[in-house]
Design a protein around this motif. Structure first.
Motif: not given
Length: 403
Positions: A336-350, A354-358, A361-362, A375-382
């Motif tokens: 759960p600690h890693l998932r929390k960090t990943l969601f924070l990274i996804m929030e930062s991306l949103i 950055p349009e050139d970031d895959p 874009a996904f 759904v899209y936050m988890t897919a982005g983390s994956n």
């Protein structure tokens, strides 16, 4: 072959040893986490004839010292996800939950999964310290949030809205302008009790003393906003004490948070993958070390899917007969600690988009399709983890070749 099942708890471990056919070699027995206790356990295990494998659950942090002590003694140790032990059948309608029953169940699991058990590779001291720091960082961040909310709740009764006067980020020592402001001007009457000119001069001196920028227009706005406020508590010594104590506690925990943040970044910079991780979009001096702390040595994962499963962001499957569910929740059986960090990274991306970031874009594509937030936050983390796995492994392989 000898299957050693260990149920680890604080201060002691309950150990059971079985052989095929559930032949009992050692009935469940407690061993204290002391030199003599672990030493006697190692002596018993090494005295067994034939191949021996030790298995335990990797719950919390209690298991790590035990796994490290046994592994350093040259004993095969495997630490498995507790969900796998929990779902392992005991061929019994009774389900007792005791340390002895758990140790026996782990021993039976060891016999059943003998060839599939993976040897525990304990982290080096740097990674272990970084992971511990991250857990402490998370703990103090929770405390900081609680202290901040407590202070705002008090201000609602002495100086409503004072916390919104400034939006300056925290300094390197953890201090913030609005917190320093309410320490000095802890009640609305501290401002409106003066004339506009007197407050402006006092505020100007305060800014100079604290090292903040002064703006006369800002001083006038604060004064005008304060004039119409309603304070529940009167301006007296008790009210001042309550606000000052709340500010001091918030400043203390904020200083601790910033100190940990700085030290985590310094420690993470000593790891070989640091430049690659920090170059990834959405990762900065705070989230980068947290990500590295929770993933650990990426080379311990055999494939990308192993890393996404470890994080619990791997897509599930639910097919039976003619039924095939199209949208299945992720496993969420990982860290759960890693998932929390990943969601924070996804929030930062949103937020940065950055349009050139895959990865962005996904996620943006999934959002355009009307997919729900999780759904899209988890897919982005994956997707992010898969890219992380490839880039870091490629970089580490190039380092090995150059050496």
């Amino acid at each position: 072959m000898n299957a050693v099942g260990i149920d680890v708890s604080k201060g002691k471990s309950t150990v059971a040893i079985f052989q095929p056919g559930e032949k009992v070699v050692l009935k469940p027995r407690d061993f204290r986490h002391t030199q003599s206790g672990i030493g006697s356990l190692i002596e018993i295990i090494k005295g067994l004839d034939g191949d021996t494998k030790v298995c335990m659950e990797h719950t919390g942090r209690y298991y790590e010292p035990v796994a490290t002590w046994l592994s350093d003694a040259g004993i095969f140790v495997s630490a498995v996800n507790p969900t796998l032990i929990r779902s392992f059948g005991d061929d019994s309608l009774r389900a007792p939950k005791t340390d002895k029953a758990d140790a026996k169940k782990i021993a039976r699991y060891t016999l059943d999964r003998w060839t599939k058990l993976k040897q525990y590779g304990h982290m080096d001291e740097t990674r272990n310290q970084l992971k511990t720091m991250n857990r402490q960082f998370g703990f103090y961040m929770d405390q900081k949030t609680a202290m901040k909310n407590n202070l705002i709740a008090l201000l609602d009764q002495t100086y409503p809205g004072a916390n919104a006067f400034f939006d300056s980020p925290a300094r390197s020592d953890g201090s913030q302008k609005w917190v320093d402001f309410v320490y000095t001007y802890w009640h609305a009457d501290c401002v409106r009790g003066k004339s506009l000119n007197a407050f402006t001069e006092h505020y100007k001196s305060w800014c100079k003393r604290k090292g903040y920028n002064f703006c006369a227009a800002k001083a006038e706005k604060i004064y005008n906003d304060s004039a119409d406020l309603i304070a529940v508590f009167s301006k007296n010594a008790n009210t001042k004490m309550l606000v000052h104590q709340a500010v001091e506690m918030l400043n203390l925990v904020s200083k601790t948070v910033e100190s940990l943040r700085e030290e985590m970044n310094r420690l993470a910079a000593t790891l070989p993958e640091y430049p690659v991780v920090m170059a990834m979009n959405g990762v900065g001096p705070t989230l980068g070390p947290q990500l590295m702390a929770e993933i650990g040595d990426v080379t311990r994962f055999e494939k990308r899917g192993s890393l996404t499963a470890f994080a619990g962001v791997d897509p599930g499957k639910n097919d039976s007969g003619q039924h095939s569910q199209k949208s299945v929740p992720t496993s969420k059986k990982g860290s759960p600690h890693l998932r929390k960090t990943l969601f924070l990274i996804m929030e930062s991306l949103i937020q940065r988009a950055p349009e050139d970031d895959p990865v962005y874009a996904f996620m943006d594509k999934k959002r355009a399709q009307g997919k729900p937030y999780y759904v899209y936050m988890t897919a982005g983390s994956n997707k992010f983890l898969r890219i992380y796995y490839g880039r870091v492994n490629e970089y580490l392989a190039s380092l090995s070749e150059s050496n």
